[in-house]
Design a protein around this motif. Structure first.
Motif, PDB file in Angstrom:
ATOM      1  N   GLY A 159       8.027  13.881  16.445  1.00  0.00           N
ATOM      2  CA  GLY A 159       8.250  12.512  16.870  1.00  0.00           C
ATOM      3  C   GLY A 159       8.119  11.478  15.770  1.00  0.00           C
ATOM      4  N   HIS A 160       8.082  11.906  14.520  1.00  0.00           N
ATOM      5  CA  HIS A 160       7.827  11.018  13.377  1.00  0.00           C
ATOM      6  C   HIS A 160       8.994  11.102  12.394  1.00  0.00           C
ATOM      7  CE1 HIS A 160       5.363   8.916  10.393  1.00  0.00           C
ATOM      8  NE2 HIS A 160       5.717   9.841   9.514  1.00  0.00           N
ATOM      9  N   ARG A 161       9.412   9.957  11.866  1.00  0.00           N
ATOM     10  CA  ARG A 161      10.536   9.906  10.925  1.00  0.00           C
ATOM     11  C   ARG A 161      10.089  10.312   9.518  1.00  0.00           C
ATOM     12  NH1 ARG A 161      12.131   3.816  11.456  1.00  0.00           N
ATOM     13  NH2 ARG A 161       9.874   3.713  11.685  1.00  0.00           N
ATOM     14  N   VAL A 162      10.827  11.240   8.913  1.00  0.00           N
ATOM     15  CA  VAL A 162      10.544  11.682   7.548  1.00  0.00           C
ATOM     16  C   VAL A 162      11.827  11.542   6.722  1.00  0.00           C
ATOM     17  CG1 VAL A 162       9.728  13.536   6.061  1.00  0.00           C
ATOM     18  CG2 VAL A 162       8.821  13.312   8.395  1.00  0.00           C
ATOM     19  N   ILE A 163      11.792  10.605   5.794  1.00  0.00           N
ATOM     20  CA  ILE A 163      12.955  10.367   4.935  1.00  0.00           C
ATOM     21  C   ILE A 163      13.100  11.522   3.953  1.00  0.00           C
ATOM     22  CG2 ILE A 163      13.953   8.797   3.219  1.00  0.00           C
ATOM     23  CD1 ILE A 163      12.211   6.573   4.523  1.00  0.00           C
ATOM     24  N   SER A 164      14.288  12.010   3.790  1.00  0.00           N
ATOM     25  CA  SER A 164      14.521  13.136   2.883  1.00  0.00           C
ATOM     26  C   SER A 164      14.455  12.676   1.432  1.00  0.00           C
ATOM     27  CB  SER A 164      15.890  13.762   3.153  1.00  0.00           C
ATOM     28  OG  SER A 164      16.933  12.856   2.791  1.00  0.00           O
ATOM     29  N   MET A 165      14.124  13.623   0.540  1.00  0.00           N
ATOM     30  CA  MET A 165      14.136  13.320  -0.891  1.00  0.00           C
ATOM     31  C   MET A 165      15.536  12.896  -1.326  1.00  0.00           C
ATOM     32  SD  MET A 165      11.658  16.079  -2.808  1.00  0.00           S
ATOM     33  CE  MET A 165      12.053  17.533  -1.840  1.00  0.00           C
TER      34      MET A 165
END
Length: 859
Positions: free
Chosen positions: A304-310
């Motif tokens: 449920g959490h946004r993780v920006i890609s490298m």
């Protein structure tokens, strides 16, 4: 003339003026083997009774999971703040309100009972410390806590949804927009199993930007986001400020991406992770990242959490690397935001990076290559301002107002070094005891450092203090930096966990509450939904759920008897009616593993299952008054499946006929007196046409319903008496009395409500005065129209005068010895406490008392 000589001249003058023994000071110095330097150090830290410290230090509590609060320069410990683990004195983790906060820190649904608190950080505005909130991280179970400095209580814990370990928190952006948290040991971001052989593909580091809602004083998890990072074992963080505002920095170790395996015959982690000459300093732009987090094509969702890609961060120009000396342990940004100080544990040098040079290379896109994940790498030499050889094991740095000057800890050499990071030269050094970790100058990580003192956080103490077993305290040492040379002033043993890091703020910037607004929930900052004022105490049952609405005021708990059934779920809500500061009450029930600290005005609750039959005392756990020991009550737990012998009946069986007759006459007299009260109430109600008011009429109907049950029971009592069965007659008369009491209780409420309805309308001031009277707990001793544990207030102004009453409410102590007051004190064995009412509140209470006198005939 030296400062020490000045001390002795002042002492000599004291001796001359007072005639004191000229050898007193010298004798003490000789007896205790003290030098002149010792005396001067003591004078610099000594705080006479009542004098307060200039600075307040918040120290992590390490493996205790708490925060330690102490003063500078006195080094007096003021408080332990319960954060990640229960703390019994404050009821933290034992009352319902704090349990709810701790539940926010459950890790993957699992209750966590310990934490490893590491890096405290204060809210900032324009990079300067603001004493509104404190944040701290948990290294063991990746979490961030929010502590409200209005009352020094933890109000929120958030658990990182993707990290399995962290170290780079908590660090705050210059206007408290975000709290930075970075991983420590790389691990998969999902919650799945992955083999160590797939380390480079499946294991990751991460950076989380927790969005802080300043107005609410809480982290907004919905507006928070993270950035995927390589598995380089990210370490400490810092936020840019001034020229570097909008940027952030994280150092790392294990650029080798070594995966260990000592049990397989491979070299240990410590060998494999320190093979390369350099690791990587991470440079990120959080203002770009927050924009990327708005577009779903830039991130993945984990738990449920946004993780920006490298890839997205690299493409947007938000992520870069710079080589740094191997195994670094911290990056510290200068007050103006231009210089970054990085120290490598395995290097004798401190490296000073120039952000202007970093930004110039980024703008020109001048890179020396990319790492295996495609992150651009800047040239180390082109970004450096320079390097300075400090000694063995440089770690952390802290800044002072003096231009270009900072203080750095040396772990291996056990020293603090003062040096000039602009002119690249060492200025001074001092030995500490021993193996220093973090170092903190007053407000030394802010845009406006205060200087004056430095605190050394030493990992070892060895021979510094009395031995207390193999587990030694750690040693916080206070160092004076106001002179040309650093001077050690004080050794302070820290007996709670490993206090990893501290943050210090000027005491004048802290504005904590002295008391709570009446009925407050301290964990939400809002009125507690179950707050109880004096006179509203009650016990409510809903099936097996029993809820008790209780109050505490010097020196009693209301109610004092609570009866429940075995197996009931019992909730006791307690409101402290005190208004005087420092009049805290505690609440504990023996054997139930519950406790609450209830400061003035606060409402707290405890819940437990009454799973054992018996009698359990409950009491005030905080020594609050001369009658503290009497401030107690009993919880009675009955087994509903058992039949209990009537204790009154048992007692009666032991009585002689003469004693039984005396008891019978006594209960008859009591019932007659109670009935007289009821009849007087009935007359009052009829005379004032109670039936005109529907709400009062309903109460009268209830009262008459109870009263209507008496004739049948009274007939049984008379029948038993006529048959000579006195013990049974007494029992039935006791039942008559029970019905009378219930009738009187409801009838008196009807009478009081009717009196309020037909009384002279209150002025706004009188209404405010009544509220202040109730919130102040005055109702705990005074009952209008009746003598209770204190005198009836009706006619008080008539008996004295308005000015006298005003002065007595404001400050009663000066009048304790007046004959009029002393007579009441002797009679009731109580003294009126100072409830610290404001002048306005006293004005209003006097108006309320005048209203009482105007309507005295109704009460």
């Amino acid at each position: 003339m030296s400062k020490v000589r000045n001390v002795f001249l002042l002492f000599s003058l004291f001796v001359f003026v007072t005639g004191a023994s000229a050898s007193t000071l010298q004798d003490i110095m000789k007896q205790r083997n003290l030098s002149e330097k010792d005396i001067l150090a003591a004078a610099k830290t000594y705080q006479p009774s009542g004098r307060k410290d200039e600075f307040i230090t918040f120290s992590s509590g390490g493996q205790s999971g708490q925060v330690i609060v102490y003063g500078v320069p006195s080094m007096r410990i003021y408080k332990y703040i319960g954060v990640f683990t229960p703390e019994p004195w404050q009821g933290y983790g034992y009352d319902n309100e704090s349990k709810k906060v701790l539940e926010g820190g459950n890790f993957r649904g699992k209750k966590i009972t310990w934490g490893d608190s590491h890096h405290p950080a204060l809210t900032e505005k324009n990079g300067e410390y603001v004493g509104d909130y404190l944040f701290i991280n948990d290294k063991a179970n990746p979490r961030i806590a929010v502590i409200d400095l209005k009352d020094f209580e933890t109000v929120q814990i958030v658990t990182n949804p993707i990290m399995k370990s962290e170290h780079g928190g908590a660090f705050v952006t210059p206007n408290s927009e975000y709290i930075i948290e970075a991983t420590q040991y790389a691990a998969p971001l999902d919650d799945q199993w992955h083999p160590i052989e797939d380390y480079e593909n499946s294991f990751r580091g991460a950076l989380t930007m927790w969005k802080f809602d300043y107005d609410k004083g809480r982290i907004n998890t919905d507006k928070s986001f993270s950035l995927e990072l390589p598995p380089y074992m990210q370490d400490l963080s810092d936020a840019g400020k001034g020229v570097s505002n909008g940027w952030g920095f994280i150092n790392s170790f294990n650029s080798e991406m070594y995966t260990g395996g000592i049990e397989k015959g491979l070299p240990p982690f410590e060998a494999g992770m320190s093979r390369n000459d350099n690791d990587y300093l991470h440079i990120f732009n959080w203002k770009i990242l927050e924009k990327l987090a708005e577009d779903e094509k830039n991130y993945k969702i984990y738990n449920g959490h946004r993780v920006i890609s490298m890839e997205a961060a690299i493409k947007a120009g938000a992520l870069f690397l710079i080589p740094e000396p191997k195994s670094p342990h911290g990056v510290d940004v200068s007050p103006d935001g231009r210089f970054l100080i990085v120290c490598g544990k395995l290097d004798t040098h401190a490296s000073v990076y120039d952000f202007n040079k970093i930004k110039g290379l980024i703008d020109k896109k001048e890179f020396i290559g990319k790492d295996p994940y495609g992150i651009p790498i800047l040239d180390m030499k082109k970004t450096l301002h320079g390097q300075v050889e400090l000694g063995l094991g440089p770690l952390h740095s802290s800044f002072v107002p003096e231009e270009g000057v900072l203080y750095t800890s040396l772990y291996v050499d056990s020293q603090i070094v003062k040096w000039d990071y602009k002119n690249l030269k060492v200025l001074d050094r001092i030995n500490v005891h021993y193996n220093i970790g973090h170092v903190d100058a007053m407000e030394g990580k802010s845009a406006k450092p205060a200087g004056k003192y430095v605190i050394a956080l030493n990992k070892l103490s060895i021979d510094r203090f009395n031995p207390v077993g193999p587990l030694h305290p750690q040693n916080h040492q206070l160092i004076d930096i106001t002179g040309p040379k650093m001077e050690l002033l004080y050794d302070m043993p820290i007996p709670l966990g490993e206090p990893h890091d501290v943050v210090t703020i000027a005491a004048s910037k802290l504005k904590p509450k002295k008391t709570y607004d009446m009925g407050s929930d301290s964990r939400t900052g809002k009125p507690h939904p179950d707050a109880t004022l004096a006179g509203s105490e009650r016990i409510e049952r809903n099936g097996k759920n029993v809820k008790v609405y209780a109050t505490m005021v010097r020196s009693h708990i209301n109610p004092e008897h609570i009866t429940v059934n075995k197996g009931d779920v019992v909730t006791i809500v307690v409101t402290n009616l005190e208004r005087a500061q420092d009049e805290t009450h505690g609440f504990g029930v023996d054997g139930m593993n519950v406790h609450a600290s209830v400061e003035p005005g606060k409402t707290a609750s405890v819940t437990f299952v009454a799973d054992q039959e018996g009698v359990f005392p409950y009491y005030c756990t905080e020594f609050c008054s001369a009658l503290h020991l009497e401030m107690m009550g009993y919880l009675f737990v009955k087994d509903p499946d058992k039949k209990y012998e009537d204790i009154k009946k048992t007692q009666l069986k032991k009585m002689s006929q003469e004693e039984l007759m005396a008891e019978y006459k006594k209960i008859i007299a009591t019932n007659k007196a109670t009935d007289d009260v009821i009849q007087s109430v009935v007359k009052y109600l009829k005379d004032n046409n109670y039936q005109k008011y529907s709400s009062i009429e309903r109460l009268v109907v209830d009262a008459l319903d109870q009263y209507g049950k008496i004739p049948e029971v009274k007939a049984k009592a008379d029948d038993a008496y006529n048959k000579g069965n006195l013990d049974e007659a007494i029992l039935w008369e006791n039942q008559v009395w029970q019905y009378m009491v219930k009738t009187a209780d409801v009838g008196l409420r009807a009478k009081n409500n009717l009196a309020r309805t037909i009384a002279t309308p209150m002025s706004d001031a009188a209404a405010r005065g009544e509220l202040a009277y109730l919130e102040g707990g005055c109702n705990g001793c005074h009952v209008i129209g009746q003598v209770s544990s204190g005198p009836d207030l009706t006619g008080s102004i008539w008996r004295t005068n308005e000015k006298w009453v005003w002065e007595f409410i404001k400050d009663p102590a000066p009048k304790y010895n007046e004959p009029y007051v002393k007579e009441y004190i002797d009679y009731f064995n109580l003294r009126m406490p100072n409830q610290n009412m404001s002048d306005k509140e006293v004005d209003d209470i006097v108006e309320y008392m005048k209203w009482i006198d105007e309507n005295a005939d109704l009460f």
